[in-house]
Design an enzyme around this catalytic site. Structure first.
Site, PDB file in Angstrom:
ATOM      1  N   ASP A  29      -2.045  39.103 -34.321  1.00 50.48           N
ATOM      2  CA  ASP A  29      -2.285  40.527 -34.119  1.00 50.48           C
ATOM      3  C   ASP A  29      -2.636  40.855 -32.672  1.00 50.48           C
ATOM      4  O   ASP A  29      -3.386  41.782 -32.405  1.00 50.48           O
ATOM      5  CB  ASP A  29      -3.421  40.978 -35.060  1.00 50.48           C
ATOM      6  CG  ASP A  29      -3.538  42.492 -35.159  1.00 50.48           C
ATOM      7  OD1 ASP A  29      -2.522  43.177 -34.946  1.00 50.48           O
ATOM      8  OD2 ASP A  29      -4.643  42.990 -35.431  1.00 50.48           O
ATOM      9  N   CYS A  85      -4.905  48.025 -55.455  1.00 52.03           N
ATOM     10  CA  CYS A  85      -3.657  47.344 -55.825  1.00 52.03           C
ATOM     11  C   CYS A  85      -3.850  46.474 -57.072  1.00 52.03           C
ATOM     12  O   CYS A  85      -4.747  45.618 -57.108  1.00 52.03           O
ATOM     13  CB  CYS A  85      -3.178  46.473 -54.664  1.00 52.03           C
ATOM     14  SG  CYS A  85      -1.639  45.583 -55.023  1.00 52.03           S
TER      15      CYS A  85
END
Length: 349
Positions: free
Chosen positions: A134, A248
């Site tokens: 990242d 989720c």
């Protein structure tokens, strides 16, 4: 060592080092991924993140970033929480901090392990390598979705059938020619839970995110005043937002992280919002040493805290808020005004 055995050896070594998921990706992405990124930037949906519009040719694929790369090894590290983060939203006087930011900065641990794997790889199989976590123009979620590690869900984050939404990603680019995995099938189906739960309607369509409306963006990346239309929706979320991740259904297979560095620090486990109001710059830096929260600075952090305070409805903290009406930071002063107005309205109702 032949290629199948080499891939197995890499996976075994990665797991020995501490990675929880391993996949092998191709070095090119489809035109679809590149077009989606270009449209995202063209629409201005990246907000203050101007860097996303730079080096688009490098972001478009691993090979665009490093022409010599032949394979990408995708590594995942489980940071699953010990409870449902949505429960933290019920305690309005306490801070909800994104799961990934409740302890040490994950970049440090993941990058250290990536370098360890890369060193072993170069020593055993002469090659060149680069590691990323990242920190470079790598579209790591689309790249990871080209492997068996998981798929990119409707919330645009990676979903794993083994770890749910809780994987930190890192990559080793190598000049070794390793066959890519068969991509994991998208298993979102007709589910829209991640889109439906978003407090600020940041998803204009499945698999699309307008960062300008995202609470994670607003509380972390956005440098200025948070638009008033989003402040009440932010609730007590003072750094990031896990709603679309936490809801989720695939999280039913998730497990709590085994990494001590990812377990929440006591002082960041549902802390009282009011306890942050006395922080000066030195106190902020001391409290958040080695934490990802440190990078937003004291002023933006207090901006977020004051929004949480205003949403708490707890007028008893007014005496701690009013001194911030004269804070040196204009950003803090403005949010203190908003918080005071909200609390006074509540106390008079």
């Amino acid at each position: 060592m032949d290629e199948p055995n080499l891939k197995q050896a890499i996976e075994d070594k990665a797991r020995e080092i501490g990675f929880d998921a391993v996949g092998f990706a191709p070095v090119t992405l489809t035109e679809r991924e590149g077009a989606r990124l270009r449209q995202f930037v063209a629409n201005g949906e990246n907000g203050d993140m101007g860097w996303m519009g730079e080096r688009l040719e490098h972001r478009s694929s691993p090979q665009g970033l490093w022409p010599d790369v032949k394979s990408v090894i995708v590594l995942g590290t489980n940071y699953g929480p010990d409870h449902d983060p949505l429960d933290d939203l019920e305690h309005k006087d306490r801070a909800a901090i994104s799961v990934y930011a409740r302890n040490r900065d994950y970049h440090d641990l993941v990058k250290k392990r990536l370098k360890q794997l890369a060193r072993w790889l170069v020593e055993t199989q002469p090659s060149e390598v680069k590691v990323f976590v990242d920190t470079a123009p790598v579209m790591e979620k689309p790249v990871a979705a080209k492997t068996g590690v998981g798929w990119q869900g409707k919330h645009t984050n990676l979903v794993s059938s083994e770890f749910g939404s809780w994987l930190f990603l890192g990559e080793v680019f190598t000049t070794l020619d390793l066959a890519p995995d068969t991509p994991h099938k998208d298993q979102c189906g007709s589910c829209t839970a991640c889109q439906d739960i978003c407090p600020t309607n940041a998803f204009p369509a499945p698999y699309q995110l307008d960062a300008r409306r995202c609470i994670s963006y607003l509380t972390i990346e956005h440098k200025g005043h948070i638009p008033e239309e989003f402040r009440e929706a932010i609730g007590n979320r003072i750094y990031g937002c896990d709603d679309c991740l936490a809801v989720c259904p695939w999280n039913k297979f998730a497990s709590r992280t085994k990494e001590d560095a990812f377990l929440p620090r006591a002082e960041l486990t549902a802390p009282r919002l009011a306890d942050f109001l006395d922080l000066d710059d030195a106190g902020f830096r001391a409290l958040f040493t080695a934490s990802p929260i440190k990078r937003i600075g004291r002023d933006r952090f207090l901006r977020n805290v004051l929004i949480g305070i205003g949403n708490s409805g707890d007028a008893s903290v007014l005496p701690k808020v009013t001194p911030l009406l004269e804070d040196e930071s204009e950003l803090v002063r403005a949010m203190a005004v908003w918080a005071v107005e909200k609390l006074e309205q509540r106390s008079q109702s």
